[in-house]
Design a protein around this motif. Sequence first.
Motif, PDB file in Angstrom:
ATOM      1  N   SER A  61      29.989 111.528-105.524  1.00  0.00           N
ATOM      2  CA  SER A  61      29.259 111.611-104.187  1.00  0.00           C
ATOM      3  C   SER A  61      28.442 112.802-103.768  1.00  0.00           C
ATOM      4  N   CYS A  62      28.589 113.792-104.803  1.00  0.00           N
ATOM      5  CA  CYS A  62      27.761 114.999-104.616  1.00  0.00           C
ATOM      6  C   CYS A  62      26.128 114.440-105.185  1.00  0.00           C
ATOM      7  N   LEU A  63      26.151 113.676-105.878  1.00  0.00           N
ATOM      8  CA  LEU A  63      24.809 113.160-106.506  1.00  0.00           C
ATOM      9  C   LEU A  63      23.985 111.948-105.711  1.00  0.00           C
ATOM     10  N   SER A  64      24.728 111.690-104.585  1.00  0.00           N
ATOM     11  CA  SER A  64      24.158 110.433-104.001  1.00  0.00           C
ATOM     12  C   SER A  64      23.857 110.786-102.332  1.00  0.00           C
ATOM     13  N   LEU A  65      22.829 110.385-102.095  1.00  0.00           N
ATOM     14  CA  LEU A  65      22.325 110.582-100.623  1.00  0.00           C
ATOM     15  C   LEU A  65      23.036 109.563 -99.946  1.00  0.00           C
ATOM     16  N   ALA A  66      23.612 109.974 -98.641  1.00  0.00           N
ATOM     17  CA  ALA A  66      24.348 109.046 -97.956  1.00  0.00           C
ATOM     18  C   ALA A  66      23.383 108.149 -97.099  1.00  0.00           C
ATOM     19  N   GLN A  67      22.196 108.118 -96.989  1.00  0.00           N
ATOM     20  CA  GLN A  67      21.344 107.045 -96.462  1.00  0.00           C
ATOM     21  C   GLN A  67      20.973 106.054 -97.515  1.00  0.00           C
ATOM     22  N   LEU A  68      21.249 106.194 -98.761  1.00  0.00           N
ATOM     23  CA  LEU A  68      21.257 105.117 -99.731  1.00  0.00           C
ATOM     24  C   LEU A  68      22.286 104.085 -99.693  1.00  0.00           C
ATOM     25  N   HIS A  69      23.500 104.219 -98.805  1.00  0.00           N
ATOM     26  CA  HIS A  69      24.597 103.441 -98.909  1.00  0.00           C
ATOM     27  C   HIS A  69      24.640 102.499 -97.613  1.00  0.00           C
ATOM     28  N   GLU A  70      23.623 102.297 -97.008  1.00  0.00           N
ATOM     29  CA  GLU A  70      23.294 101.436 -95.817  1.00  0.00           C
ATOM     30  C   GLU A  70      24.201  99.988 -96.263  1.00  0.00           C
ATOM     31  N   SER A  71      25.082  99.610 -95.542  1.00  0.00           N
ATOM     32  CA  SER A  71      25.911  98.416 -95.563  1.00  0.00           C
ATOM     33  C   SER A  71      26.848  98.461 -96.629  1.00  0.00           C
ATOM     34  N   ASP A  72      26.859  99.616 -97.678  1.00  0.00           N
ATOM     35  CA  ASP A  72      27.682  99.669 -98.739  1.00  0.00           C
ATOM     36  C   ASP A  72      29.392  99.839 -97.968  1.00  0.00           C
ATOM     37  N   THR A  73      30.264  99.292 -98.990  1.00  0.00           N
ATOM     38  CA  THR A  73      31.822  99.582 -98.682  1.00  0.00           C
ATOM     39  C   THR A  73      32.010 100.922 -99.374  1.00  0.00           C
ATOM     40  N   ILE A  74      32.538 101.890 -98.864  1.00  0.00           N
ATOM     41  CA  ILE A  74      32.715 103.261 -99.339  1.00  0.00           C
ATOM     42  C   ILE A  74      34.442 103.487 -99.281  1.00  0.00           C
ATOM     43  N   GLU A  75      34.988 103.838-100.358  1.00  0.00           N
ATOM     44  CA  GLU A  75      36.500 103.887-100.184  1.00  0.00           C
ATOM     45  C   GLU A  75      36.890 105.393-100.817  1.00  0.00           C
ATOM     46  N   THR A  76      37.477 106.155-100.035  1.00  0.00           N
ATOM     47  CA  THR A  76      37.705 107.539-100.325  1.00  0.00           C
ATOM     48  C   THR A  76      39.401 107.651-100.547  1.00  0.00           C
ATOM     49  N   ILE A  77      39.851 108.652-100.968  1.00  0.00           N
ATOM     50  CA  ILE A  77      41.266 108.920-101.395  1.00  0.00           C
ATOM     51  C   ILE A  77      42.113 108.380 -99.976  1.00  0.00           C
ATOM     52  N   GLU A  78      41.845 108.885 -99.019  1.00  0.00           N
ATOM     53  CA  GLU A  78      42.337 108.591 -97.851  1.00  0.00           C
ATOM     54  C   GLU A  78      42.798 107.236 -97.453  1.00  0.00           C
ATOM     55  N   SER A  79      42.009 106.264 -98.043  1.00  0.00           N
ATOM     56  CA  SER A  79      42.441 104.813 -98.006  1.00  0.00           C
ATOM     57  C   SER A  79      43.343 104.163 -99.163  1.00  0.00           C
ATOM     58  N   ILE A  80      43.681 105.148-100.075  1.00  0.00           N
ATOM     59  CA  ILE A  80      44.641 104.790-101.409  1.00  0.00           C
ATOM     60  C   ILE A  80      45.968 105.270-101.049  1.00  0.00           C
ATOM     61  N   GLY A  81      46.678 104.575-100.321  1.00  0.00           N
ATOM     62  CA  GLY A  81      48.009 104.981-100.112  1.00  0.00           C
ATOM     63  C   GLY A  81      47.945 105.888 -99.107  1.00  0.00           C
ATOM     64  N   SER A  82      49.322 106.222 -98.725  1.00  0.00           N
ATOM     65  CA  SER A  82      49.467 107.165 -97.537  1.00  0.00           C
ATOM     66  C   SER A  82      50.893 108.083 -98.081  1.00  0.00           C
ATOM     67  N   ALA A  83      50.994 109.075 -97.204  1.00  0.00           N
ATOM     68  CA  ALA A  83      52.278 109.938 -97.386  1.00  0.00           C
ATOM     69  C   ALA A  83      53.509 109.190 -97.343  1.00  0.00           C
ATOM     70  N   ASP A  84      53.601 108.111 -96.592  1.00  0.00           N
ATOM     71  CA  ASP A  84      54.911 107.185 -96.423  1.00  0.00           C
ATOM     72  C   ASP A  84      54.886 105.989 -97.298  1.00  0.00           C
ATOM     73  N   ASN A  85      53.687 105.674 -97.947  1.00  0.00           N
ATOM     74  CA  ASN A  85      53.460 104.578 -98.782  1.00  0.00           C
ATOM     75  C   ASN A  85      52.379 105.041 -99.797  1.00  0.00           C
ATOM     76  N   LEU A  86      52.883 105.581-100.695  1.00  0.00           N
ATOM     77  CA  LEU A  86      52.030 105.973-102.092  1.00  0.00           C
ATOM     78  C   LEU A  86      51.674 104.701-102.721  1.00  0.00           C
ATOM     79  N   SER A  87      50.342 104.575-103.269  1.00  0.00           N
ATOM     80  CA  SER A  87      49.877 103.744-104.297  1.00  0.00           C
ATOM     81  C   SER A  87      50.723 103.921-105.576  1.00  0.00           C
TER      82      SER A  87
END
Length: 178
Positions: A61-87
């Motif tokens: 993500s450090c090499l990509s400009l945010a504006q290039l991602h219009e309409s894209d689906t972006i997933e970060t670590i925050e959406s992969i499991g949780s403290a109560d429900n690890l992936s």
Amino acid sequence: MGSSIAVAIVNGVPKPLPSDPRRTLLDWLREDLALTGTKKGCDHGQCGACTVLVEGRRINSCLSLAQLHESDTIETIESIGSADNLSALQKAFVTHDGFQCGYCTPGQICSAKAMMQELAEGWASAQTQDLTERPLPTPEELRERMSGNLCRCGAYSNIIAALEDVIASDASLQGAQA
């Protein structure tokens, strides 16, 4: 005629993209959206600490400009499991101590999630021995597939053990065996 606001879908939620065309995806995620699980390591695309998934594919993500991602689906670590429900990946990293200081772990897990999808889709790597069969990947192949993510603590053998565990228990990859 009014101008519409460009948005990306971040962890399932539409988010307006920054107006500054110079804003990197990494800085937008961390500073504007407070998704600080994505780490800024080298800020040059060399370490993989900033790895996120865009349309299911891993990118620095450090090499990509945010504006290039219009309409894209972006997933970060925050959406992969949780403290109560690890992936499954997070559980395996914990079981095998695949995170020492933990700084690279979010990028490692995002990259590993995409790598598992690549395996399920039959993508070859530089270590793939036979393109006609799909055996489970060797530790050498896993290292090559994860080579864009550095661990300064040197937990590589533990990360590979975690990946092997997840792959062995993933039903979608069982067809990959010879």
